[in-house]
Design a protein around this motif. Structure first.
Motif, PDB file in Angstrom:
ATOM      1  N   VAL A 180      -8.226   6.369  -3.944  1.00 12.39           N
ATOM      2  CA  VAL A 180      -7.009   5.657  -4.324  1.00 12.39           C
ATOM      3  C   VAL A 180      -6.192   6.583  -5.216  1.00 12.39           C
ATOM      4  O   VAL A 180      -6.675   7.051  -6.252  1.00 12.39           O
ATOM      5  CB  VAL A 180      -7.315   4.344  -5.055  1.00 12.39           C
ATOM      6  N   LEU A 181      -4.953   6.847  -4.814  1.00 16.18           N
ATOM      7  CA  LEU A 181      -4.108   7.834  -5.476  1.00 16.18           C
ATOM      8  C   LEU A 181      -3.064   7.147  -6.354  1.00 16.18           C
ATOM      9  O   LEU A 181      -2.328   6.275  -5.879  1.00 16.18           O
ATOM     10  CB  LEU A 181      -3.420   8.700  -4.416  1.00 16.18           C
ATOM     11  N   TRP A 182      -3.019   7.537  -7.625  1.00 22.21           N
ATOM     12  CA  TRP A 182      -2.092   6.965  -8.601  1.00 22.21           C
ATOM     13  C   TRP A 182      -1.280   8.067  -9.271  1.00 22.21           C
ATOM     14  O   TRP A 182      -1.729   9.211  -9.365  1.00 22.21           O
ATOM     15  CB  TRP A 182      -2.846   6.252  -9.724  1.00 22.21           C
ATOM     16  N   LEU A 382      -0.028   4.959  -5.286  1.00 18.84           N
ATOM     17  CA  LEU A 382       0.754   5.597  -4.225  1.00 18.84           C
ATOM     18  C   LEU A 382       0.171   5.283  -2.857  1.00 18.84           C
ATOM     19  O   LEU A 382       0.883   5.291  -1.858  1.00 18.84           O
ATOM     20  CB  LEU A 382       0.791   7.114  -4.448  1.00 18.84           C
ATOM     21  N   GLY A 383      -1.139   5.017  -2.816  1.00 20.87           N
ATOM     22  CA  GLY A 383      -1.795   4.687  -1.552  1.00 20.87           C
ATOM     23  C   GLY A 383      -3.180   5.288  -1.494  1.00 20.87           C
ATOM     24  O   GLY A 383      -3.709   5.786  -2.492  1.00 20.87           O
ATOM     25  N   TYR A 384      -3.786   5.227  -0.322  1.00 21.40           N
ATOM     26  CA  TYR A 384      -5.083   5.849  -0.100  1.00 21.40           C
ATOM     27  C   TYR A 384      -4.883   7.304   0.288  1.00 21.40           C
ATOM     28  O   TYR A 384      -3.993   7.637   1.075  1.00 21.40           O
ATOM     29  CB  TYR A 384      -5.850   5.131   1.003  1.00 21.40           C
ATOM     30  N   TYR A 385      -5.720   8.158  -0.256  1.00 21.65           N
ATOM     31  CA  TYR A 385      -5.615   9.582   0.016  1.00 21.65           C
ATOM     32  C   TYR A 385      -5.947   9.878   1.484  1.00 21.65           C
ATOM     33  O   TYR A 385      -7.022   9.517   1.962  1.00 21.65           O
ATOM     34  CB  TYR A 385      -6.561  10.356  -0.912  1.00 21.65           C
ATOM     35  N   LYS A 386      -5.010  10.470   2.188  1.00 22.43           N
ATOM     36  CA  LYS A 386      -5.180  10.889   3.583  1.00 22.43           C
ATOM     37  C   LYS A 386      -5.511   9.729   4.526  1.00 22.43           C
ATOM     38  O   LYS A 386      -6.231   9.906   5.499  1.00 22.43           O
ATOM     39  CB  LYS A 386      -6.265  11.975   3.705  1.00 22.43           C
ATOM     40  N   ASP A 387      -5.012   8.546   4.245  1.00 22.29           N
ATOM     41  CA  ASP A 387      -5.286   7.411   5.129  1.00 22.29           C
ATOM     42  C   ASP A 387      -4.049   6.516   5.192  1.00 22.29           C
ATOM     43  O   ASP A 387      -3.935   5.520   4.468  1.00 22.29           O
ATOM     44  CB  ASP A 387      -6.494   6.615   4.650  1.00 22.29           C
ATOM     45  N   GLU A 388      -3.116   6.872   6.052  1.00 17.00           N
ATOM     46  CA  GLU A 388      -1.868   6.120   6.170  1.00 17.00           C
ATOM     47  C   GLU A 388      -2.100   4.714   6.716  1.00 17.00           C
ATOM     48  O   GLU A 388      -1.404   3.773   6.329  1.00 17.00           O
ATOM     49  CB  GLU A 388      -0.888   6.879   7.063  1.00 17.00           C
ATOM     50  N   LEU A 394      -2.752  -2.334   3.137  1.00 15.44           N
ATOM     51  CA  LEU A 394      -2.939  -2.933   1.821  1.00 15.44           C
ATOM     52  C   LEU A 394      -1.652  -2.987   1.006  1.00 15.44           C
ATOM     53  O   LEU A 394      -1.415  -3.930   0.255  1.00 15.44           O
ATOM     54  CB  LEU A 394      -4.008  -2.169   1.040  1.00 15.44           C
ATOM     55  N   PHE A 395      -0.800  -1.990   1.150  1.00 13.95           N
ATOM     56  CA  PHE A 395       0.397  -1.885   0.316  1.00 13.95           C
ATOM     57  C   PHE A 395       1.612  -2.324   1.132  1.00 13.95           C
ATOM     58  O   PHE A 395       1.937  -1.731   2.156  1.00 13.95           O
ATOM     59  CB  PHE A 395       0.576  -0.454  -0.187  1.00 13.95           C
ATOM     60  N   LYS A 396       2.270  -3.362   0.664  1.00 12.35           N
ATOM     61  CA  LYS A 396       3.390  -3.946   1.393  1.00 12.35           C
ATOM     62  C   LYS A 396       4.664  -3.880   0.541  1.00 12.35           C
ATOM     63  O   LYS A 396       4.617  -3.667  -0.678  1.00 12.35           O
ATOM     64  CB  LYS A 396       3.110  -5.419   1.731  1.00 12.35           C
ATOM     65  N   THR A 397       5.794  -4.063   1.207  1.00 12.96           N
ATOM     66  CA  THR A 397       7.063  -4.253   0.512  1.00 12.96           C
ATOM     67  C   THR A 397       7.570  -5.648   0.854  1.00 12.96           C
ATOM     68  O   THR A 397       7.791  -5.963   2.028  1.00 12.96           O
ATOM     69  CB  THR A 397       8.095  -3.195   0.914  1.00 12.96           C
ATOM     70  N   VAL A 398       7.692  -6.487  -0.161  1.00 13.07           N
ATOM     71  CA  VAL A 398       8.123  -7.879   0.022  1.00 13.07           C
ATOM     72  C   VAL A 398       9.369  -8.100  -0.820  1.00 13.07           C
ATOM     73  O   VAL A 398       9.350  -7.902  -2.044  1.00 13.07           O
ATOM     74  CB  VAL A 398       7.012  -8.867  -0.384  1.00 13.07           C
ATOM     75  N   ASP A 399      10.467  -8.498  -0.161  1.00 14.08           N
ATOM     76  CA  ASP A 399      11.742  -8.728  -0.844  1.00 14.08           C
ATOM     77  C   ASP A 399      12.143  -7.519  -1.691  1.00 14.08           C
ATOM     78  O   ASP A 399      12.630  -7.648  -2.826  1.00 14.08           O
ATOM     79  CB  ASP A 399      11.666  -9.983  -1.725  1.00 14.08           C
ATOM     80  N   GLY A 400      11.900  -6.331  -1.135  1.00 12.60           N
ATOM     81  CA  GLY A 400      12.306  -5.106  -1.795  1.00 12.60           C
ATOM     82  C   GLY A 400      11.375  -4.605  -2.876  1.00 12.60           C
ATOM     83  O   GLY A 400      11.652  -3.569  -3.495  1.00 12.60           O
ATOM     84  N   GLU A 401      10.267  -5.283  -3.119  1.00 14.62           N
ATOM     85  CA  GLU A 401       9.340  -4.891  -4.176  1.00 14.62           C
ATOM     86  C   GLU A 401       7.998  -4.494  -3.576  1.00 14.62           C
ATOM     87  O   GLU A 401       7.454  -5.201  -2.724  1.00 14.62           O
ATOM     88  CB  GLU A 401       9.133  -6.038  -5.164  1.00 14.62           C
ATOM     89  N   ARG A 402       7.462  -3.347  -4.025  1.00 17.43           N
ATOM     90  CA  ARG A 402       6.171  -2.889  -3.516  1.00 17.43           C
ATOM     91  C   ARG A 402       5.064  -3.737  -4.136  1.00 17.43           C
ATOM     92  O   ARG A 402       5.068  -4.011  -5.337  1.00 17.43           O
ATOM     93  CB  ARG A 402       5.961  -1.411  -3.861  1.00 17.43           C
TER      94      ARG A 402
END
Length: 538
Positions: A180-182, A382-388, A394-402
């Motif tokens: 998990v990349l931060w 930022l997401g999972y490392y090397k796993d688009e 897992l990571f969504k954008t809802v009403d313009g917010e991540r």
């Protein structure tokens, strides 16, 4: 605001250089000494190619050397990568490759597994070994103590930023490890005190923690989970960024822990769930010690069952017991303080942290009283490392917010707190009814004959799945389990379809190093053994 973890640590060094930073088996090191040791190691690592963004593996248990390694990496704007020291060569080779490791620092007691995995990891070009309390340093590679002594103690001249990377590999409850990349500032915000855990307000500036720490008396924290997990790494950094003292034990030995409590008088003990709490309770009852000064036991990563909370509150007068939720993907989610309750099925309830919400299947907040998915907005990875693919899931954008939408089910209560139900990916579907494993585990473990338990679903020709459990027995059980009595106990608190119909008894229930249930192990154990007890569903 804050640049990276090394800056926050250096603020404490500059403000409180002569305070004790770390204690390990009687060895003490001040903030100034720890800073100088980290500087020396940083200079050495830079000389062998470590720089901005370099992934440096650390395969180490809790020790002063481990914190020296972490801080040295952060000083170089490099990213230390946590390596599970329980892994075998196959798992290590996978992780070394997936994390793109070129450099690895390890404790000597893990040398055999490291060497076996390194032979299959052509990208890994540099090994650095630290002696530990049981094993001398490998003579075939560089020694951490020697390279530290040989390097200059000045701080490396490196430009660091809030965007410097923080990576945490997590095995979760199933599947292969994933990173998990931060951004470091975001991790500081959600798990490092950059947002106050109680007020949910951001701190004034990057100096507030060290400034507040310097103005008060230091406290001492005994941190028991392994530093390769956020449940230990982040509390350790919070303590150091605030001028406090951290005690490490190289391995979890309940009797030794209580001796350390008696000798060092920590105010705070950090644990992970029942996996640590129950052995500590048993050890204390068998041989009580003077625990004067210990006012807080804080559990993270794995929630305490209600029965264990009751036992902890009865163990030491005026003790506070806290339970916090969060993960590598969300950071801090919320905190709750234990209260006595005779109902073992009582759901854990926490006050939510900043950005934590309960959402519906579309990612929008639910109304009070409704059930949904625990999610996090604001500072997120930022997401999972090397796993688009996993990142997109897992990571969504809802009403313009991540937003990060987890697999955890929860109820938003009328008072704004949340009650946790269980993990959605651990649901057992039996005859169309959904059963959350954690809910049943809490009740099963409250039975006097059961010491530990992992609840799973097993195939059934009529119901699809049936609830089952792999358990270890308490010392008072006499090696036997009365299944009808256990079922009656569970039925007294939960619906009949949640009652386990098959039980496997094992000497020890295997858990992850963070104390979480290892459901993969439990399923394999059940598949490879006949159940010790079985009853058909009505």
């Amino acid at each position: 605001m804050a640049n990276n973890f090394a800056d926050l640590f250096e603020h404490s060094v500059d403000a409180m250089p002569d305070r004790i930073a770390l204690v390990e088996q009687g060895r003490r090191i001040t903030y100034r000494e720890l800073d100088e040791r980290a500087n020396r190691l940083a200079h050495h690592l830079a000389s062998v190619g470590v720089g901005r963004g370099t992934h440096v593996g650390f395969q180490m248990h809790n020790s002063i050397d481990t914190m020296q390694t972490l801080i040295a990496c952060f000083k170089l704007a490099a990213a230390p990568v946590n390596i599970n020291f329980r892994y075998g060569p196959d798992e290590l080779a996978y992780l070394y490759d997936n994390a793109d490791l070129e450099h690895l620092v390890y404790h000597a007691c893990y040398g055999e597994a490291v060497r076996a995995a390194a032979q299959r990891s052509p990208r890994l070009k540099y090994l650095l070994c630290a002696a530990d309390d049981r094993t001398a340093a490998d003579t075939e590679v560089d020694c951490l103590a020697e390279v530290t002594d040989a390097a200059p103690a000045t701080r490396p001249d490196i430009t660091r930023t809030a965007d410097d990377r923080f990576i945490m590999y997590t095995g979760g409850t199933t599947g292969m490890p994933k990173g998990v990349l931060w951004r470091q500032e975001d991790m500081w915000r959600v798990l490092g005190g950059g947002i106050d855990f109680y007020s949910n307000e951001p701190v004034a500036d990057e100096y507030q923690q060290s400034r507040t720490g310097a103005a008060g008396e230091p406290s001492t924290w005994l941190i028991l989970p392994p530093l390769m997990h956020l449940a230990a790494m982040m509390p350790t950094f919070i303590a150091l960024w605030s001028g406090n003292c951290v005690i490490f034990e190289p391995r979890f030995d309940p009797a030794a822990v209580w001796q350390t409590v008696a000798a060092e008088r920590p105010g705070v003990m950090v644990i992970t769930g029942d996996a640590m709490a129950r052995p500590l309770i048993d050890s204390y009852r068998a041989a009580p010690v003077d625990s004067t000064g210990l006012f807080m036991i804080a559990s993270g990563a794995a929630l305490l069952t209600q029965a264990t909370k009751n036992d902890l509150l009865d163990l030491i007068p005026n003790l506070f017991v806290s339970d916090s939720i969060g993960s590598s993907e969300t950071g801090f989610g919320g905190i709750g303080f234990a209260q006595r309750d005779t109902d073992p099925s009582r759901k854990p309830r926490v006050s939510i942290g900043r950005g934590a919400v309960v959402v519906d299947d579309d990612g929008r907040p639910v109304q009070p009283g409704d059930q949904g998915w625990l999610a996090k907005t604001g500072a997120v990875p930022l997401g999972y490392y090397k796993d688009e693919a996993k990142t997109a899931k897992l990571f969504k954008t809802v009403d313009g917010e991540r937003i990060v939408i987890t697999d955890d089910r929860a109820i938003l209560e009328d008072d704004g707190t949340i009650s946790l139900i269980g993990r959605g990916n651990m649901v057992i579907n039996t005859g169309g009814e959904k059963v959350f494993a954690e809910e049943v585990e809490g009740v099963v473990k409250a039975h006097p004959a059961v010491y530990d338990a992992t609840v799973i679903g097993v195939d059934h020709p009529r119901w699809g799945q049936q609830v089952a459990a792999v358990v270890s027995l308490s010392a008072d059980a006499g090696g036997t389990l009365d299944l009808p009595d256990l079922q009656a106990h569970v039925r007294g608190h939960l619906a009949g379809y949640k009652v386990p119909r098959a039980i496997w008894v094992t000497e020890t229930v295997t858990r992850s190093p963070s104390g979480k249930p290892d459901y993969t192990w439990a399923r394999k154990y059940a598949a490879g053994h006949a159940p010790d007890y079985r009853a058909d569903r009505e």
